[in-house]
Design an enzyme around this catalytic site. Structure first.
Site, short mmCIF file in Angstrom:
data_model
loop_
_atom_site.label_atom_id
_atom_site.label_comp_id
_atom_site.label_asym_id
_atom_site.label_seq_id
_atom_site.Cartn_x
_atom_site.Cartn_y
_atom_site.Cartn_z
N LYS A 146 0.82 -1.22 0.00
CA LYS A 146 0.00 0.00 0.00
C LYS A 146 0.85 1.25 0.00
O LYS A 146 0.34 2.34 0.16
CB LYS A 146 -0.93 -0.01 1.22
CG LYS A 146 -2.05 -1.04 1.10
CD LYS A 146 -3.42 -0.39 1.12
CE LYS A 146 -4.54 -1.30 0.68
NZ LYS A 146 -4.95 -2.26 1.68
N GLY A 147 2.18 1.09 -0.15
CA GLY A 147 3.05 2.26 -0.13
C GLY A 147 2.67 3.27 -1.19
O GLY A 147 3.01 4.43 -1.10
N CYS A 148 1.95 2.81 -2.19
CA CYS A 148 1.62 3.68 -3.31
C CYS A 148 0.26 4.32 -3.10
O CYS A 148 -0.74 3.62 -3.12
CB CYS A 148 1.58 2.86 -4.59
SG CYS A 148 2.90 1.67 -4.71
N ILE A 149 0.25 5.61 -2.88
CA ILE A 149 -1.04 6.26 -2.62
C ILE A 149 -1.30 7.31 -3.69
O ILE A 149 -0.55 8.25 -3.80
CB ILE A 149 -1.08 6.92 -1.24
CG1 ILE A 149 -0.87 5.83 -0.20
CG2 ILE A 149 -2.40 7.60 -1.02
CD1 ILE A 149 0.14 6.16 0.82
#
Lengths: 410, 105
Positions: free
Chosen positions: B102-105
């Site tokens: 989920k590091g990619c927001i």
């Protein structure tokens, strides 16, 4: 007398100080807000500075003007948060004991995390636009730029306002058109993501816009180093891009005080309950805005939506009642797309940006997930709303903290 | 969502190739997913990363970031990109049977 201490006088902290001053009895509660300086920057406005649309005076105002009366503003760096002793020690040697603490220390760019980024060329032909001086330097660099290759690189996620780098490219396309040199300028967007944006549906729309505007996209580009002498930027998988002008979105980290206090994760963001906004570390600490480690966007709109939940939960925690798991990751972003148009997206943890009309379902006047002029004027009007409504912790007309599916279609 | 025969078992995968049911993961399935992603065979160095990812995800409830992997193992950033080319965070998570980071927001 009991103490509520708020760390950080930016969007989230200022707004919370106003909300809580209204909610808590001044005879029982003192509220203190701490920041290291007295300059409040309207961060969404930084995007417009490189293109000469805004100047510094449009985005910087004294923090003290927006902190409401009845709240003590302390200007000092924070040394450490001692969550066992329930006190914050400041760099000036003083100590602030607290009953409840709100961490709203935001995030900052750390260019030194990328090898070579702050070496030769830094703030000469390498600029960020997430600081006022970076954005102002970039304004002068763009004025001089007549031809060549402009590379924008996002170093690492998460970043503040994940759409800002895209907006920069859209505006750069417009800017060079206006200047009559667009055909002599190559625009390259190098991102660590596998597309233009993180959410697949918006990514395909925004990727399409980049393509339409002739911006070359280099995906899965994880920067390893910058060579300012050779004017190249390299990825870990050994791709090399040359540039004449490099616009960087450096690694973002939480505050150094959070890091020193042992309250942060690997990037010094504070582990936080994604629905209640309580810190994992202590029951009387809450976290809001960019300072959290939540998988929601780091953006002012998100801080605003969190604010409504946080106010309720702080009051509940004070009364010893159960917290509400009400924050749903709601974000609402205007994406300036150039030539006086913008795209508007509205999404949360679980729901992708969908097309529709906003804020009045079926009516608008703004359109979701498509370009329109009304969206652009919405974005420009937002600066007034920010200074006058949002920082004062007022509710925004017609926009609820929880995302609504009314008037949207899939 | 599709069901595919991996290492002799019917395994449900989501649209991006991540295991739908984490309990179905076995080291053999990891080898198979890796092979389909062009990584063959999985070496001890790959397993150092995969084992850390699984352990850390069990502790933290979310797959680790690349920064976290390199900080907590002896694998450098340079090496992790050689082991899992292009997007090591996503690739290592997929092979380790975890969710998309989920590091990619």
């Amino acid at each position: 007398m009991r103490n509520l201490v708020i760390l950080g006088g930016g969007t989230a902290g200022t707004m919370m100080s106003a909300k809580m001053r209204r909610a808590l009895d001044p005879k029982e509660w003192s509220i203190t807000i701490v920041d290291q300086d007295n300059e409040h920057i309207y961060q969404p406005g930084l995007l417009f500075i490189p293109f000469g649309i805004y100047r510094a005076k449009d985005v910087v105002k004294p923090r003290s003007r927006y902190v409401p009366s009845g709240v003590d503003l302390v200007l000092s760096e924070i040394d450490v948060i001692d969550h066992e002793a329930n006190e914050v020690r400041l760099a000036d040697g003083s100590t602030l004991p607290y009953d409840f603490l709100v961490i709203a220390t935001g995030s900052r760019i750390v260019p030194a995390e990328v090898e070579g980024l702050t070496g030769p060329g830094w703030h000469e032909n390498i600029f960020d636009f997430y600081t006022l001086e970076g954005a102002q330097g970039l304004f002068r660099a763009l004025e001089r730029f007549e031809e060549g290759r402009l590379v924008l690189n996002v170093a690492e996620m998460p970043i503040k306002c994940p759409v800002a780098p895209l907006e920069f490219m859209f505006l750069a396309d417009w800017y060079f058109h206006q200047k009559g040199v667009r055909d002599k300028v190559e625009l390259v967007y190098a991102t660590p993501l596998d597309g233009a944006f993180t959410k697949p549906r918006a990514s395909s729309l925004l990727g399409g816009l980049l393509e339409k505007k002739g911006v070359k996209v280099e995906t899965l580009f994880n920067v390893s180093s910058v060579d300012g002498e050779a004017r190249t930027i390299s990825s870990w998988d050994e791709r090399v891009l040359s540039y004449d002008l490099l616009v960087t979105i450096p690694t973002h980290m939480g505050s150094e005080a959070v890091e020193r206090s042992g309250l942060g994760d690997d990037l010094a963001f504070v582990p936080t309950n994604k629905h209640t906004l309580q810190a994992d570390a202590a029951e009387n600490i809450f976290v809001i805005g960019d300072a959290t480690n939540l998988p929601s966007s780091k953006a002012g709109s998100v801080a605003h939506f969190q604010g409504e939940v946080l106010e309720k939960n702080l009051l509940r925690a004070i009364e010893g009642r159960e917290l509400l798991p009400d924050f749903d990751g709601h974000a609402n972003c205007f994406i300036e797309s150039g030539f006086d148009k913008a795209v508007l997206i509205d999404f949360n943890y679980d729901t992708e940006p969908l097309p529709g009309r906003f804020p009045l379902p079926g009516v608008g006047p703004m359109s979701l997930l498509q370009e329109s002029e009304a969206n652009h004027w919405g974005k420009m009007a937002f600066r007034w709303i920010y200074w006058n409504q949002l920082l004062a912790g007022k509710e925004l007309p017609l926009v609820d903290s929880k995302m609504s599916l009314l008037g949207k279609w899939s | 969502m599709t069901t595919e025969l991996l290492a002799g078992l019917n395994i449900e995968l989501d649209a991006e190739g991540f295991l739908v049911n984490a309990d179905q993961w076995t080291p053999e399935i990891a080898e198979e997913i890796a092979r389909r992603s062009g990584i063959e065979p999985l070496t001890d160095r790959h397993w150092t990363v995969i084992d850390f990812c699984r352990k850390d995800a069990a502790d933290q409830g979310t797959p680790p970031t690349i920064r976290r992997i390199t900080k907590n193992t002896d694998v450098s950033t340079k090496e992790i990109y050689q082991l899992f080319p292009k997007g090591p965070g996503i690739l290592a998570s997929r092979i380790a049977g975890l969710t998309k980071p989920k590091g990619c927001i």
